[in-house]
Design a protein around this motif. Structure first.
Motif, PDB file in Angstrom:
ATOM      1  N   LYS A 152       0.892  -1.288   0.178  1.00 28.67           N
ATOM      2  CA  LYS A 152       0.033  -0.157   0.024  1.00 28.67           C
ATOM      3  C   LYS A 152       0.992   1.330   0.036  1.00 28.67           C
ATOM      4  O   LYS A 152       1.963   1.123   0.651  1.00 28.67           O
ATOM      5  CB  LYS A 152      -0.755  -0.077   1.273  1.00 28.67           C
ATOM      6  N   LEU A 153       0.412   2.319  -0.371  1.00 25.88           N
ATOM      7  CA  LEU A 153       1.023   3.616  -0.504  1.00 25.88           C
ATOM      8  C   LEU A 153       1.219   3.809   0.930  1.00 25.88           C
ATOM      9  O   LEU A 153       0.050   4.236   1.688  1.00 25.88           O
ATOM     10  CB  LEU A 153       0.308   4.616  -1.385  1.00 25.88           C
ATOM     11  N   PRO A 154       2.257   4.402   1.480  1.00 25.60           N
ATOM     12  CA  PRO A 154       2.288   4.709   2.862  1.00 25.60           C
ATOM     13  C   PRO A 154       2.077   6.071   3.143  1.00 25.60           C
ATOM     14  O   PRO A 154       2.206   6.875   2.236  1.00 25.60           O
ATOM     15  CB  PRO A 154       4.027   4.554   3.123  1.00 25.60           C
ATOM     16  N   VAL A 155       1.631   6.654   4.107  1.00 27.51           N
ATOM     17  CA  VAL A 155       1.475   8.020   4.642  1.00 27.51           C
ATOM     18  C   VAL A 155       2.537   8.284   5.318  1.00 27.51           C
ATOM     19  O   VAL A 155       3.217   7.857   6.507  1.00 27.51           O
ATOM     20  CB  VAL A 155       0.063   8.026   5.629  1.00 27.51           C
ATOM     21  N   PRO A 156       3.550   9.527   4.785  1.00 22.42           N
ATOM     22  CA  PRO A 156       4.623   9.784   5.468  1.00 22.42           C
ATOM     23  C   PRO A 156       4.286  10.553   6.817  1.00 22.42           C
ATOM     24  O   PRO A 156       3.176  11.054   6.778  1.00 22.42           O
ATOM     25  CB  PRO A 156       5.124  11.066   4.258  1.00 22.42           C
ATOM     26  N   ALA A 157       5.273  10.610   7.495  1.00 15.69           N
ATOM     27  CA  ALA A 157       5.047  11.170   8.848  1.00 15.69           C
ATOM     28  C   ALA A 157       5.071  12.626   8.908  1.00 15.69           C
ATOM     29  O   ALA A 157       5.463  13.236   7.799  1.00 15.69           O
ATOM     30  CB  ALA A 157       6.127  10.952   9.832  1.00 15.69           C
ATOM     31  N   LEU A 158       4.200  13.525   9.597  1.00 18.23           N
ATOM     32  CA  LEU A 158       4.147  14.990   9.365  1.00 18.23           C
ATOM     33  C   LEU A 158       5.612  15.655   9.448  1.00 18.23           C
ATOM     34  O   LEU A 158       5.810  16.544   8.876  1.00 18.23           O
ATOM     35  CB  LEU A 158       3.229  15.239  10.666  1.00 18.23           C
ATOM     36  N   SER A 159       6.576  14.658  10.228  1.00 19.26           N
ATOM     37  CA  SER A 159       7.716  15.424  10.356  1.00 19.26           C
ATOM     38  C   SER A 159       8.450  15.218   9.184  1.00 19.26           C
ATOM     39  O   SER A 159       9.476  15.785   8.779  1.00 19.26           O
ATOM     40  CB  SER A 159       8.770  14.630  11.501  1.00 19.26           C
ATOM     41  N   GLU A 160       7.979  14.511   8.261  1.00 19.42           N
ATOM     42  CA  GLU A 160       8.518  14.170   6.732  1.00 19.42           C
ATOM     43  C   GLU A 160       7.960  15.454   5.595  1.00 19.42           C
ATOM     44  O   GLU A 160       8.387  15.858   4.976  1.00 19.42           O
ATOM     45  CB  GLU A 160       8.463  13.015   6.384  1.00 19.42           C
ATOM     46  N   THR A 161       6.735  15.345   6.010  1.00 17.22           N
ATOM     47  CA  THR A 161       5.750  16.082   4.973  1.00 17.22           C
ATOM     48  C   THR A 161       6.096  17.690   4.885  1.00 17.22           C
ATOM     49  O   THR A 161       6.327  18.400   3.876  1.00 17.22           O
ATOM     50  CB  THR A 161       4.348  15.870   5.074  1.00 17.22           C
ATOM     51  N   LEU A 162       6.257  18.351   6.074  1.00 16.05           N
ATOM     52  CA  LEU A 162       6.243  19.559   6.309  1.00 16.05           C
ATOM     53  C   LEU A 162       7.681  20.159   5.992  1.00 16.05           C
ATOM     54  O   LEU A 162       7.521  21.099   5.206  1.00 16.05           O
ATOM     55  CB  LEU A 162       6.199  20.019   7.813  1.00 16.05           C
ATOM     56  N   PRO A 163       8.851  19.523   6.151  1.00 20.23           N
ATOM     57  CA  PRO A 163       9.959  19.761   5.519  1.00 20.23           C
ATOM     58  C   PRO A 163      10.089  20.090   3.983  1.00 20.23           C
ATOM     59  O   PRO A 163      10.566  20.791   3.167  1.00 20.23           O
ATOM     60  CB  PRO A 163      11.240  18.849   6.028  1.00 20.23           C
ATOM     61  N   LYS A 164       9.280  19.055   3.383  1.00 23.26           N
ATOM     62  CA  LYS A 164       9.418  18.657   1.866  1.00 23.26           C
ATOM     63  C   LYS A 164       8.250  20.156   1.313  1.00 23.26           C
ATOM     64  O   LYS A 164       8.844  20.786   0.441  1.00 23.26           O
ATOM     65  CB  LYS A 164       8.453  17.580   1.372  1.00 23.26           C
ATOM     66  N   TYR A 165       7.433  20.411   2.179  1.00 23.09           N
ATOM     67  CA  TYR A 165       6.466  21.411   1.763  1.00 23.09           C
ATOM     68  C   TYR A 165       7.287  22.722   2.132  1.00 23.09           C
ATOM     69  O   TYR A 165       7.099  23.645   0.847  1.00 23.09           O
ATOM     70  CB  TYR A 165       5.351  21.521   2.652  1.00 23.09           C
ATOM     71  N   GLU A 212      -4.253  15.814  14.169  1.00 23.49           N
ATOM     72  CA  GLU A 212      -5.830  15.148  13.916  1.00 23.49           C
ATOM     73  C   GLU A 212      -5.724  14.854  12.615  1.00 23.49           C
ATOM     74  O   GLU A 212      -6.270  13.761  12.129  1.00 23.49           O
ATOM     75  CB  GLU A 212      -6.911  16.340  14.457  1.00 23.49           C
ATOM     76  N   LEU A 213      -5.249  15.833  11.671  1.00 27.22           N
ATOM     77  CA  LEU A 213      -5.265  15.511  10.043  1.00 27.22           C
ATOM     78  C   LEU A 213      -4.398  14.375   9.822  1.00 27.22           C
ATOM     79  O   LEU A 213      -4.839  13.700   9.010  1.00 27.22           O
ATOM     80  CB  LEU A 213      -4.848  17.004   9.664  1.00 27.22           C
ATOM     81  N   GLN A 214      -3.119  14.298  10.436  1.00 30.82           N
ATOM     82  CA  GLN A 214      -2.177  13.151  10.168  1.00 30.82           C
ATOM     83  C   GLN A 214      -3.097  11.982  10.552  1.00 30.82           C
ATOM     84  O   GLN A 214      -2.931  10.818   9.823  1.00 30.82           O
ATOM     85  CB  GLN A 214      -1.028  13.478  10.980  1.00 30.82           C
ATOM     86  N   ARG A 221      -7.425   6.885   7.027  1.00 30.33           N
ATOM     87  CA  ARG A 221      -8.006   6.440   5.730  1.00 30.33           C
ATOM     88  C   ARG A 221      -7.108   5.357   4.921  1.00 30.33           C
ATOM     89  O   ARG A 221      -7.710   4.533   4.201  1.00 30.33           O
ATOM     90  CB  ARG A 221      -7.822   7.897   4.978  1.00 30.33           C
ATOM     91  N   ALA A 222      -5.787   5.636   5.008  1.00 27.50           N
ATOM     92  CA  ALA A 222      -4.734   4.534   4.318  1.00 27.50           C
ATOM     93  C   ALA A 222      -4.955   3.346   5.140  1.00 27.50           C
ATOM     94  O   ALA A 222      -4.924   2.003   4.380  1.00 27.50           O
ATOM     95  CB  ALA A 222      -3.402   4.940   4.694  1.00 27.50           C
ATOM     96  N   ALA A 223      -5.472   3.033   6.203  1.00 27.03           N
ATOM     97  CA  ALA A 223      -5.634   1.678   7.002  1.00 27.03           C
ATOM     98  C   ALA A 223      -7.224   1.040   6.684  1.00 27.03           C
ATOM     99  O   ALA A 223      -7.424  -0.244   6.975  1.00 27.03           O
ATOM    100  CB  ALA A 223      -5.626   1.815   8.368  1.00 27.03           C
ATOM    101  N   GLU A 224      -7.894   1.793   5.929  1.00 25.49           N
ATOM    102  CA  GLU A 224      -9.355   1.141   5.444  1.00 25.49           C
ATOM    103  C   GLU A 224      -9.126   0.003   4.656  1.00 25.49           C
ATOM    104  O   GLU A 224      -8.291  -0.129   3.876  1.00 25.49           O
ATOM    105  CB  GLU A 224     -10.170   2.149   4.950  1.00 25.49           C
ATOM    106  N   ALA A 230      -6.141   0.383  -1.338  1.00 25.62           N
ATOM    107  CA  ALA A 230      -4.822   0.264  -1.563  1.00 25.62           C
ATOM    108  C   ALA A 230      -3.920   1.419  -1.644  1.00 25.62           C
ATOM    109  O   ALA A 230      -2.731   1.508  -1.378  1.00 25.62           O
ATOM    110  CB  ALA A 230      -4.338  -0.519  -2.980  1.00 25.62           C
ATOM    111  N   ASN A 231      -4.617   2.758  -2.190  1.00 22.99           N
ATOM    112  CA  ASN A 231      -3.960   3.805  -2.294  1.00 22.99           C
ATOM    113  C   ASN A 231      -4.746   4.923  -1.550  1.00 22.99           C
ATOM    114  O   ASN A 231      -5.816   5.513  -2.382  1.00 22.99           O
ATOM    115  CB  ASN A 231      -3.768   4.256  -3.648  1.00 22.99           C
TER     116      ASN A 231
END
Length: 295
Positions: free
Chosen positions: A24-37, A68-70, A76-79, A83-84
């Protein structure tokens, strides 16, 4: 009738043999997403604007709202059966809901090498049609081997939309439609702003390359002897405007609705342009969008 779902062949055949094993497509941690943004927006902002943005992002990362959003993304990913977690949003925001013209803002092109054995355009086109039909048969049966990244299989889901599929303009977001491959064994041929349907199977047998070439010759002769309103250019308009005009066309007469359905259910579209590009740029513009009407 079209279906908004892909053909039910995703569980059989070599093409889909690894489908159930794909991660499945993983959900990146918030600590990974924010620096990329931040690294994404930094080139677009002034120093002061970036400093303000960075401050807001840091606060968001520590806030209960961010957590909460994370959590919701991870849920959602675990439903079960999903798969994605990104697929629906990505398809809508990047493709179906994108309102600029498909050509040139979404579409792309590629070319074949020059065929020194087939100099006549319809002869070359007939050979390509036959080759594409053989590939289509492998997709339909599932006999095609899945694409691999070295030893890792890639997702084959998009093959369900390679043939006998279309994108129908709608507000606020387009919809996809797929058609039964066995019941729709025709292609659409565009020439001189006119559209023709060509049945490729007769009495259970696929037409030979020579037979297809003969039919294409007849299409060229007929199309070049008459002028037509370039209706195809409407498809290159803003998607909302094309959606409005599509509805007008479909509702104008039952014959129009039937014609649109026949075009949409085609295995694929073959464009027979009458241009003779010479330079690389001329060739690329022809492949990419042509005159905008013969598409």
């Amino acid at each position: 009738m079209p279906s908004s779902q892909p053909q039910k062949s995703t569980s059989v055949g070599k093409l889909f043999e690894f489908q159930s094993q794909l991660p499945k497509l993983p959900v990146p941690a918030l600590s990974e997403t924010l620096p990329k943004y931040l690294s994404t927006v930094e080139p677009l902002l002034s120093k002061d604007e970036f400093a303000q943005t960075k401050n807001l992002v840091e606060k968001f990362g520590q806030s209960s709202q961010g957590q909460e959003l994370q959590r919701r993304l991870e849920a959602r990913a675990a439903e079960p059966g999903r798969a994605n977690w990104l697929e629906e949003w990505w398809n809508d925001l990047s493709y179906m809901g994108y309102r600029d013209p498909v050509t040139p803002y979404v579409s792309y092109f590629y070319t074949y090498k020059d065929d020194k054995l087939r100099r006549k355009p319809t002869q070359r086109a007939a050979a390509i049609v036959r080759a594409a039909w053989a590939f289509r048969a492998q997709v339909a049966s599932g006999e095609l081997a899945p694409e691999m990244a070295r030893t890792t299989p890639l997702c084959s889901y998009s093959y369900n939309y390679m043939f006998n599929a279309t994108r129908i303009p709608k507000r606020p977001s387009d919809i996809e439609a797929t058609y039964d491959l066995g019941a729709n064994q025709h292609i659409t041929v565009a020439r001189n702003n006119q559209f023709f349907t060509l049945e490729l199977v007769h009495d259970g047998q696929l037409l030979s390359a020579a037979e297809i070439e003969s039919q294409l010759d007849r299409i060229v002769e007929r199309a070049d002897s008459t002028a037509a309103v370039p209706v195809g250019v409407l498809t290159s308009d803003n998607r909302d405007l094309w959606a409005d005009n599509y509805e007008l066309l479909a509702q104008a007469s039952p014959q129009n609705a039937q014609t649109l359905e026949k075009l949409q259910s085609s295995a694929f579209l073959l464009c027979l342009d009458d241009t003779k590009p010479v330079t690389r740029e001329e060739c690329h513009r022809t492949y990419w969008h042509g005159n905008g009407s013969n598409r």
